[in-house]
Motif scaffolding. Structure first.
Motif, PDB file in Angstrom:
ATOM      1  N   ARG A  53       0.865  -1.191   0.000  1.00  9.16           N
ATOM      2  CA  ARG A  53       0.000   0.000   0.000  1.00  9.16           C
ATOM      3  C   ARG A  53       0.898   1.236   0.000  1.00  9.16           C
ATOM      4  O   ARG A  53       1.781   1.355   0.859  1.00  9.16           O
ATOM      5  N   VAL A  54       0.675   2.129  -0.968  1.00 12.41           N
ATOM      6  CA  VAL A  54       1.562   3.300  -1.056  1.00 12.41           C
ATOM      7  C   VAL A  54       0.780   4.598  -1.179  1.00 12.41           C
ATOM      8  O   VAL A  54      -0.392   4.622  -1.568  1.00 12.41           O
ATOM      9  N   PHE A  55       1.514   5.672  -0.870  1.00 14.84           N
ATOM     10  CA  PHE A  55       1.038   7.039  -1.053  1.00 14.84           C
ATOM     11  C   PHE A  55       1.854   7.601  -2.208  1.00 14.84           C
ATOM     12  O   PHE A  55       3.085   7.637  -2.125  1.00 14.84           O
ATOM     13  N   PRO A  56       1.224   7.999  -3.333  1.00 17.79           N
ATOM     14  CA  PRO A  56       2.004   8.431  -4.501  1.00 17.79           C
ATOM     15  C   PRO A  56       2.163   9.954  -4.594  1.00 17.79           C
ATOM     16  O   PRO A  56       1.283  10.704  -4.187  1.00 17.79           O
ATOM     17  N   LYS A  57       3.276  10.380  -5.148  1.00 20.15           N
ATOM     18  CA  LYS A  57       3.528  11.808  -5.385  1.00 20.15           C
ATOM     19  C   LYS A  57       4.327  11.964  -6.672  1.00 20.15           C
ATOM     20  O   LYS A  57       4.940  11.001  -7.139  1.00 20.15           O
ATOM     21  N   LEU A  58       4.395  13.178  -7.167  1.00 19.46           N
ATOM     22  CA  LEU A  58       5.403  13.500  -8.187  1.00 19.46           C
ATOM     23  C   LEU A  58       6.547  14.230  -7.474  1.00 19.46           C
ATOM     24  O   LEU A  58       6.637  14.192  -6.254  1.00 19.46           O
ATOM     25  N   ASN A  59       7.368  14.942  -8.211  1.00 22.26           N
ATOM     26  CA  ASN A  59       8.536  15.606  -7.641  1.00 22.26           C
ATOM     27  C   ASN A  59       8.217  16.473  -6.427  1.00 22.26           C
ATOM     28  O   ASN A  59       8.988  16.562  -5.489  1.00 22.26           O
ATOM     29  N   TRP A  60       7.023  17.152  -6.492  1.00 27.38           N
ATOM     30  CA  TRP A  60       6.666  18.044  -5.375  1.00 27.38           C
ATOM     31  C   TRP A  60       5.326  17.685  -4.754  1.00 27.38           C
ATOM     32  O   TRP A  60       5.159  17.772  -3.556  1.00 27.38           O
ATOM     33  N   SER A  61       4.366  17.326  -5.610  1.00 28.45           N
ATOM     34  CA  SER A  61       2.984  17.272  -5.123  1.00 28.45           C
ATOM     35  C   SER A  61       2.373  15.885  -5.113  1.00 28.45           C
ATOM     36  O   SER A  61       2.670  15.045  -5.963  1.00 28.45           O
ATOM     37  N   ALA A  62       1.443  15.730  -4.178  1.00 25.44           N
ATOM     38  CA  ALA A  62       0.566  14.557  -4.148  1.00 25.44           C
ATOM     39  C   ALA A  62      -0.780  14.982  -4.747  1.00 25.44           C
ATOM     40  O   ALA A  62      -1.131  16.162  -4.689  1.00 25.44           O
ATOM     41  N   PRO A  63      -1.558  14.037  -5.277  1.00 23.64           N
ATOM     42  CA  PRO A  63      -2.852  14.417  -5.891  1.00 23.64           C
ATOM     43  C   PRO A  63      -3.947  14.609  -4.832  1.00 23.64           C
ATOM     44  O   PRO A  63      -4.989  13.978  -4.879  1.00 23.64           O
ATOM     45  N   ARG A  64      -3.672  15.468  -3.849  1.00 26.73           N
ATOM     46  CA  ARG A  64      -4.608  15.640  -2.720  1.00 26.73           C
ATOM     47  C   ARG A  64      -5.982  16.107  -3.180  1.00 26.73           C
ATOM     48  O   ARG A  64      -6.984  15.867  -2.536  1.00 26.73           O
ATOM     49  N   ASP A  65      -6.009  16.830  -4.307  1.00 29.25           N
ATOM     50  CA  ASP A  65      -7.280  17.374  -4.808  1.00 29.25           C
ATOM     51  C   ASP A  65      -8.123  16.304  -5.502  1.00 29.25           C
ATOM     52  O   ASP A  65      -9.245  16.575  -5.914  1.00 29.25           O
ATOM     53  N   ALA A  66      -7.595  15.090  -5.643  1.00 28.24           N
ATOM     54  CA  ALA A  66      -8.323  14.080  -6.429  1.00 28.24           C
ATOM     55  C   ALA A  66      -8.768  12.884  -5.603  1.00 28.24           C
ATOM     56  O   ALA A  66      -9.309  11.934  -6.156  1.00 28.24           O
ATOM     57  N   ASN A  67      -8.578  12.918  -4.292  1.00 21.36           N
ATOM     58  CA  ASN A  67      -8.877  11.690  -3.529  1.00 21.36           C
ATOM     59  C   ASN A  67     -10.351  11.307  -3.583  1.00 21.36           C
ATOM     60  O   ASN A  67     -10.700  10.148  -3.451  1.00 21.36           O
ATOM     61  N   TRP A  68     -11.222  12.275  -3.855  1.00 23.40           N
ATOM     62  CA  TRP A  68     -12.659  11.983  -3.923  1.00 23.40           C
ATOM     63  C   TRP A  68     -12.992  11.020  -5.066  1.00 23.40           C
ATOM     64  O   TRP A  68     -13.990  10.307  -5.016  1.00 23.40           O
ATOM     65  N   ILE A  69     -12.125  10.985  -6.075  1.00 19.53           N
ATOM     66  CA  ILE A  69     -12.454  10.179  -7.251  1.00 19.53           C
ATOM     67  C   ILE A  69     -12.105   8.698  -7.039  1.00 19.53           C
ATOM     68  O   ILE A  69     -12.644   7.820  -7.703  1.00 19.53           O
ATOM     69  N   ALA A  70     -11.216   8.429  -6.089  1.00 22.49           N
ATOM     70  CA  ALA A  70     -10.817   7.035  -5.841  1.00 22.49           C
ATOM     71  C   ALA A  70     -11.958   6.284  -5.158  1.00 22.49           C
ATOM     72  O   ALA A  70     -12.724   6.871  -4.394  1.00 22.49           O
ATOM     73  N   LEU A  71     -12.034   4.992  -5.438  1.00 21.58           N
ATOM     74  CA  LEU A  71     -13.135   4.204  -4.872  1.00 21.58           C
ATOM     75  C   LEU A  71     -13.074   4.166  -3.353  1.00 21.58           C
ATOM     76  O   LEU A  71     -14.084   4.074  -2.682  1.00 21.58           O
ATOM     77  N   ASN A  72     -11.852   4.278  -2.804  1.00 22.96           N
ATOM     78  CA  ASN A  72     -11.730   4.280  -1.346  1.00 22.96           C
ATOM     79  C   ASN A  72     -11.675   5.701  -0.779  1.00 22.96           C
ATOM     80  O   ASN A  72     -11.388   5.893   0.398  1.00 22.96           O
ATOM     81  N   SER A  73     -11.888   6.710  -1.643  1.00 27.13           N
ATOM     82  CA  SER A  73     -11.802   8.126  -1.243  1.00 27.13           C
ATOM     83  C   SER A  73     -10.532   8.414  -0.455  1.00 27.13           C
ATOM     84  O   SER A  73     -10.554   9.124   0.552  1.00 27.13           O
ATOM     85  N   SER A  74      -9.449   7.866  -0.925  1.00 27.38           N
ATOM     86  CA  SER A  74      -8.187   8.058  -0.208  1.00 27.38           C
ATOM     87  C   SER A  74      -7.056   8.030  -1.234  1.00 27.38           C
ATOM     88  O   SER A  74      -7.260   7.648  -2.381  1.00 27.38           O
ATOM     89  N   LEU A  75      -5.872   8.437  -0.804  1.00 28.59           N
ATOM     90  CA  LEU A  75      -4.728   8.399  -1.722  1.00 28.59           C
ATOM     91  C   LEU A  75      -3.977   7.073  -1.626  1.00 28.59           C
ATOM     92  O   LEU A  75      -2.914   6.926  -2.199  1.00 28.59           O
ATOM     93  N   GLN A  76      -4.545   6.137  -0.930  1.00 31.52           N
ATOM     94  CA  GLN A  76      -3.891   4.827  -0.799  1.00 31.52           C
ATOM     95  C   GLN A  76      -3.988   4.058  -2.126  1.00 31.52           C
ATOM     96  O   GLN A  76      -5.090   3.877  -2.657  1.00 31.52           O
ATOM     97  N   CYS A  77      -2.842   3.635  -2.661  1.00 32.46           N
ATOM     98  CA  CYS A  77      -2.820   2.944  -3.957  1.00 32.46           C
ATOM     99  C   CYS A  77      -2.210   1.556  -3.821  1.00 32.46           C
ATOM    100  O   CYS A  77      -1.275   1.351  -3.038  1.00 32.46           O
ATOM    101  N   HIS A  78      -2.741   0.631  -4.645  1.00 37.35           N
ATOM    102  CA  HIS A  78      -2.235  -0.742  -4.630  1.00 37.35           C
ATOM    103  C   HIS A  78      -1.588  -1.120  -5.954  1.00 37.35           C
ATOM    104  O   HIS A  78      -0.908  -2.130  -6.052  1.00 37.35           O
TER     105      HIS A  78
END
Ligand code: ATP
Ligand code: MG
Length: 347
Positions: free
Chosen positions: A98-123
């Motif tokens: 289970r990971v938290f993803p980012k690019l060089n600076w930012s995480a997609p904090r503005d998009a967590n609502w779109i994930a099925l788990n409503s979180s930034l947790q990725c598999h």
């Protein structure tokens, strides 16, 4: 804020310096074809994402979905990145699955609502792509990382884009603080999740402030490449402080309970007092809505897509009216399965 300061706050620059004091992470170079895919407007969903049926988000309705008016941009098959996919999976496994993803600076904090788990947790990579492609913060990293820099006349430094995978950690928002460093001096600390009131912060103000100051003087001060920067910390239930992120000292970083005017003008903050200024939300009365709420889609869209509210659908179709027959058919075709199931439930 200079372009060089932004460059120095890239994850791959600060992580090796502070590795011992932060969450275990892995950095993978982002291939150009993946960058192109992330920036491409047409394809929203990648292959293999929806093997099973979910009916509670907009995306679940369409397997491949394009928001463009231009029909030529519609993608029939999702792109594949076999080599990159296996590298990502390997890294995710090495970090516990289970990971938290980012690019060089930012995480997609503005998009967590779109994930099925409503979180930034990725598999897997599909989870990451769904978040990244839905995020304005990620697009900002890819297209305008130096937007608010004062040295606009100088050429943009070359950026090697990277996918950062961080081991998933259950962080309690009340334990997060943002710390502002000016000329290598810790001048201010703000509660990170400032929209909420946390009683324990009020009760433990002194201990928290002291623990962060200790952490700063022992591990951070004079060890970073700049003398002005912002770092985020997490104080865990045992009182241990961890580094979460390093950000540029400037408008691009949210000043939370301070303002950048206060932080940069001489005499306002950090000039006359001994320790840093410490700000936190002091009562329920000042609780505010989450700043990321404005990035979500309207509630009505979700209700329409799930068919939960048949009356809303009828109102919507009336609103669309006869002049937009095509649009009406499109919506009926799209919503019918959900609407009819909701309707039969109502009966
Ligand atoms: N490894 C992790 N596991 C779970 N949650 C995390 C992890 N790392 C960070 N978070 C959560 O995500 C939030 C945002 O993380 P981070 O600060 O890295 O993103 P950011 O895009 O740099 O944010 P900002 O724009 O505010 O600087 C953190 O405040 C924390 O709540
Ligand atoms: Mg950050």
């Amino acid at each position: 804020m200079k372009k060089e300061q932004v460059v120095n706050c890239q994850f791959s620059v600060w992580y090796p310096i502070f590795k011992k004091h932060t969450i275990k992470s892995l950095i993978l170079p982002l291939p150009q074809n993946v960058i192109d895919y992330l920036l491409d407007d047409g394809t929203l969903v990648v292959s293999g994402r929806y093997e099973h049926t979910h009916t509670n988000t907009l995306c679940s309705v369409a397997y491949i979905c394009t928001w463009s008016d231009d029909e030529t941009t519609t993608t029939a098959t999702a792109p594949e990145f076999p080599e990159f996919t296996s590298k990502v999976l390997e890294a995710i496994n090495a970090l516990g699955g289970r990971v938290f993803p980012k690019l060089n600076w930012s995480a997609p904090r503005d998009a967590n609502w779109i994930a099925l788990n409503s979180s930034l947790q990725c598999h897997n990579l599909s989870d990451i792509f769904l978040l990244f492609k839905s995020s304005d913060f990620i697009t900002h990293d890819l297209t305008q990382p130096f937007l608010q820099c004062s040295d606009q006349d100088s050429p943009d430094p070359v950026i090697n884009y990277e996918l950062v995978l961080r081991k998933w950690s259950e962080l309690i928002p009340g334990g997060e603080f943002r710390c502002f460093v000016k000329e290598n001096k810790l001048i201010a600390i703000s509660q990170r999740d400032y929209t909420q009131y946390y009683q324990h912060i009020l009760k433990q103000e002194e201990q928290i402030c002291h623990a962060i100051q200790e952490f700063f003087s022992q591990h951070i001060q004079y060890n970073f490449l700049d003398e002005d920067f912002v770092f985020d910390v997490y104080r865990d239930s045992q009182g241990r402080v961890w580094l979460i992120d390093v950000n540029p000292f400037g408008e691009v970083t949210d000043a939370l309970l301070f303002s950048w005017e206060q932080l940069t003008s001489s005499g306002e903050i950090g000039q006359h007092q001994e320790g840093p200024a410490f700000r936190y939300t002091t009562s329920e009365v000042t609780v505010q809505p989450s700043p990321c709420l404005s990035y979500r889609i309207p509630r009505d869209f979700v209700d329409l897509s799930t068919g939960e509210d048949a009356y809303k659908l009828i109102d919507f179709l009336k609103l669309v009216g006869c002049s937009q027959i095509d649009l009406e058919f499109m919506w009926i075709g799209w919503l019918f399965p959900f609407w009819s199931s909701a309707y039969s439930r109502t009966l």
